[in-house]
Scaffold this active site. Structure first.
Site, PDB file in Angstrom:
ATOM      1  N   ARG A  46       0.675  -1.045  -0.049  1.00 50.31           N
ATOM      2  CA  ARG A  46       0.034   0.007  -0.054  1.00 50.31           C
ATOM      3  C   ARG A  46       0.875   1.214   0.058  1.00 50.31           C
ATOM      4  O   ARG A  46       0.628   2.277  -0.785  1.00 50.31           O
ATOM      5  CB  ARG A  46      -1.074  -0.189   1.241  1.00 50.31           C
ATOM      6  CG  ARG A  46      -1.865   1.312   1.437  1.00 50.31           C
ATOM      7  CD  ARG A  46      -3.268   1.129   2.233  1.00 50.31           C
ATOM      8  NE  ARG A  46      -3.186   0.231   3.137  1.00 50.31           N
ATOM      9  CZ  ARG A  46      -2.670   0.170   4.575  1.00 50.31           C
ATOM     10  NH1 ARG A  46      -1.802   1.445   4.731  1.00 50.31           N
ATOM     11  NH2 ARG A  46      -2.614  -0.717   5.064  1.00 50.31           N
ATOM     12  N   TYR A  98     -15.912  19.606 -13.482  1.00 46.47           N
ATOM     13  CA  TYR A  98     -16.319  17.946 -13.726  1.00 46.47           C
ATOM     14  C   TYR A  98     -17.293  17.580 -12.642  1.00 46.47           C
ATOM     15  O   TYR A  98     -17.076  17.949 -11.534  1.00 46.47           O
ATOM     16  CB  TYR A  98     -14.949  17.143 -13.703  1.00 46.47           C
ATOM     17  CG  TYR A  98     -15.068  15.730 -13.691  1.00 46.47           C
ATOM     18  CD1 TYR A  98     -15.578  15.217 -14.843  1.00 46.47           C
ATOM     19  CD2 TYR A  98     -15.106  15.008 -12.386  1.00 46.47           C
ATOM     20  CE1 TYR A  98     -15.946  13.614 -14.827  1.00 46.47           C
ATOM     21  CE2 TYR A  98     -15.206  13.220 -12.611  1.00 46.47           C
ATOM     22  CZ  TYR A  98     -15.634  12.866 -13.702  1.00 46.47           C
ATOM     23  OH  TYR A  98     -16.080  11.398 -13.662  1.00 46.47           O
ATOM     24  N   ASP A 170      -6.519  20.659 -12.111  1.00 49.28           N
ATOM     25  CA  ASP A 170      -6.921  19.682 -12.751  1.00 49.28           C
ATOM     26  C   ASP A 170      -6.700  19.505 -14.174  1.00 49.28           C
ATOM     27  O   ASP A 170      -7.267  20.433 -14.963  1.00 49.28           O
ATOM     28  CB  ASP A 170      -8.584  19.497 -12.674  1.00 49.28           C
ATOM     29  CG  ASP A 170      -9.192  18.090 -13.191  1.00 49.28           C
ATOM     30  OD1 ASP A 170      -8.457  17.469 -14.054  1.00 49.28           O
ATOM     31  OD2 ASP A 170      -9.950  17.618 -12.739  1.00 49.28           O
ATOM     32  N   LYS A 195      -7.737   9.148 -18.422  1.00 51.95           N
ATOM     33  CA  LYS A 195      -7.989   9.780 -19.837  1.00 51.95           C
ATOM     34  C   LYS A 195      -6.632   9.704 -20.727  1.00 51.95           C
ATOM     35  O   LYS A 195      -6.181   8.705 -21.139  1.00 51.95           O
ATOM     36  CB  LYS A 195      -8.461  11.113 -19.412  1.00 51.95           C
ATOM     37  CG  LYS A 195      -9.618  11.166 -18.236  1.00 51.95           C
ATOM     38  CD  LYS A 195     -10.866  10.534 -18.751  1.00 51.95           C
ATOM     39  CE  LYS A 195     -11.956  10.181 -17.360  1.00 51.95           C
ATOM     40  NZ  LYS A 195     -12.153  11.579 -16.740  1.00 51.95           N
TER      41      LYS A 195
HETATM   42  C1  PLP Z   1     -12.661  11.849 -15.457  1.00 49.99           C
HETATM   43  C2  PLP Z   1     -12.331  12.885 -14.713  1.00 49.99           C
HETATM   44  C3  PLP Z   1     -11.949  13.089 -13.216  1.00 49.99           C
HETATM   45  C4  PLP Z   1     -12.102  11.992 -12.523  1.00 49.99           C
HETATM   46  O1  PLP Z   1     -11.355  10.875 -12.734  1.00 49.99           O
HETATM   47  P1  PLP Z   1     -11.530   9.438 -12.466  1.00 49.99           P
HETATM   48  O2  PLP Z   1     -10.266   8.723 -12.962  1.00 49.99           O
HETATM   49  O3  PLP Z   1     -12.573   8.785 -13.372  1.00 49.99           O
HETATM   50  O4  PLP Z   1     -11.854   9.236 -10.991  1.00 49.99           O
HETATM   51  C5  PLP Z   1     -11.534  14.379 -12.860  1.00 49.99           C
HETATM   52  N1  PLP Z   1     -11.636  15.499 -13.417  1.00 49.99           N
HETATM   53  C6  PLP Z   1     -11.754  15.598 -14.850  1.00 49.99           C
HETATM   54  C7  PLP Z   1     -11.423  16.725 -15.944  1.00 49.99           C
HETATM   55  C8  PLP Z   1     -12.174  14.328 -15.601  1.00 49.99           C
HETATM   56  O5  PLP Z   1     -12.527  14.298 -16.791  1.00 49.99           O
END
Ligand code: PLP
Length: 381
Positions: A46, A98, A170, A195
């Site tokens: 972990r 988001y 982000d 992504k």
């Molecule tokens: C998908 C996404 C998230 C969340 O990420 P996960 O891997 O699905 O938990 C946060 N911010 C943005 C802009 C996203 O597209």
């Protein structure tokens, strides 16, 4: 090293045991110790795993940071940042976040006594009147999802730094290829690795990148204490995905541009949201802080009904109707009923997110095929 070289090499050394060129998947939960607490730097998985270590170094390098930390999802990474705060603290963030981030802030952390201000961050001066002694974090998402608004990171950082406020960005939509928030003064970069970094729609993962050693230790403490860690197998997949990040992003950008231009001149299309257009309200900022405009865009139909939007989304064949983004394959999505369904309709519409809005994650396929697919679907609408 330049970006493409870092994508291939950063963090990855031949395995010391065998010389394996690719970092092995260290599929283990624990590590043998010579005598109590005497070990090779790994005690329990972990806390640390060599496959994860390689990936953390790679992501740190791509983000021009000293440290990387990987989490089991983007939300797990975001959660760790919010856990730096205490009850009573306040956060300033944008009003078209988001959906999952909005849900976590509003439905989880407000219960823990943290206050969130959701405002229009495209005007950095909107931050100032909200700042007080309790303001601890500015959470920026740019380009925004799904309206592709661009927030001026440098301008926001300037205000935050004067007031000792931590800035987290982000960077999921831009990817480290298009935008480097740490170089613009941000303290923390967050990625949904799911992504563009992963890039192949086969992993859920999150990451943070940063420069401050003390902050890294605090976030690692939260990661290890709360346990949202990624699996070594997933870390391997992302290490593999990252090697082609530059090539993929270049194609996402050129395909995105072609589709934006196709849509904007189509008689059935209403508004096209893509920051590369000179008349996009934040075009100049996008040009300054990003290296290109990416593969994400949204549009509405002139016949502004959800029925017509549904027909289009059912008619495409190459574009897959699905949530998520940033993979090699093109996706089409209906924010109001899919990714942003957790935002109350009233809030959504107020922020310009209409029921007929369609979002595209443009993949790396041949552009002629993608345009043909959209053209014939538009024909049926
Ligand atoms: C998908 C996404 C998230 C969340 O990420 P996960 O891997 O699905 O938990 C946060 N911010 C943005 C802009 C996203 O597209």
């Amino acid at each position: 090293m330049k970006f493409g070289t870092k994508a291939v090499h950063a963090g990855v050394e031949p395995d010391p045991l065998t010389g394996a060129v690719m970092t092995p998947i260290y599929q283990t939960s624990t590590y043998a110790q010579e005598s109590p607490s005497k070990h090779k730097g790994y005690a329990y998985a972990r806390g640390a795993n060599p496959t994860r270590d390689a990936l953390q170094k790679s992501i740190a390098a791509l983000e021009n940071g000293q440290y990387g930390l990987c989490f089991s999802s983007g939300m797990g990474a975001t959660d760790a940042v919010i856990k730096l705060l205490n009850p009573g603290d306040e956060v300033i963030t944008s009003n078209d976040l988001y959906g999952g981030s909005y849900r976590m802030f509003k439905k989880v952390y407000e219960r823990f006594g943290i206050k969130f201000h959701f405002i229009d961050l495209t005007k950095a001066e909107n931050i100032t009147p909200l700042i007080n002694q309790k303001t601890k974090l500015l959470w920026i998402e740019t380009p925004s999802n799904p309206l592709m608004r661009i927030i001026d990171i440098k301008a926001c950082v300037a205000i935050a730094k004067k007031n000792n406020i931590l800035v987290a960005v982000d960077n999921t939509f831009a990817s480290p290829y298009l935008q480097s928030p740490l170089l613009l003064g941000a303290d923390i970069v967050m990625h949904s690795v799911t992504k563009y970094l992963g890039g192949h729609s086969d992993v859920i993962m999150g990451a943070l990148a940063l420069n401050d050693a003390k902050l890294r230790d605090e976030l690692f403490f939260i990661l290890n204490s709360c346990g949202a860690v990624p699996s070594p197998n997933d870390c391997f997949l992302v290490l593999r995905g990252i090697k082609t990040l530059q090539l993929r992003m270049q194609r996402h950008c050129s395909n995105g541009r072609r589709i934006a231009e196709f849509l904007v001149s189509h008689p059935k299309v209403g508004k096209v949201y893509w920051p590369g257009f000179p008349d996009h309200p934040n075009h100049e900022i996008a040009k300054n802080q990003m290296t290109d405009f990416g593969g994400m865009l949204s549009f509405t139909l002139k016949d502004d009904s959800q029925e017509k939007a549904n027909l289009l989304m059912e008619s495409v064949e190459l574009f897959t109707l699905a949530e998520s983004l940033g993979g090699v394959e093109s996706l089409i999505n209906h924010p109001a009923s899919m990714t942003h369904a957790s935002i109350p309709k009233e809030e959504r519409v107020k922020n310009g997110l209409s029921d007929s809005l369609i979002r595209l994650s443009v993949g790396i396929e041949d552009i002629e095929d993608l345009i043909d697919d959209l053209a014939s679907a538009l024909e049926k609408v």
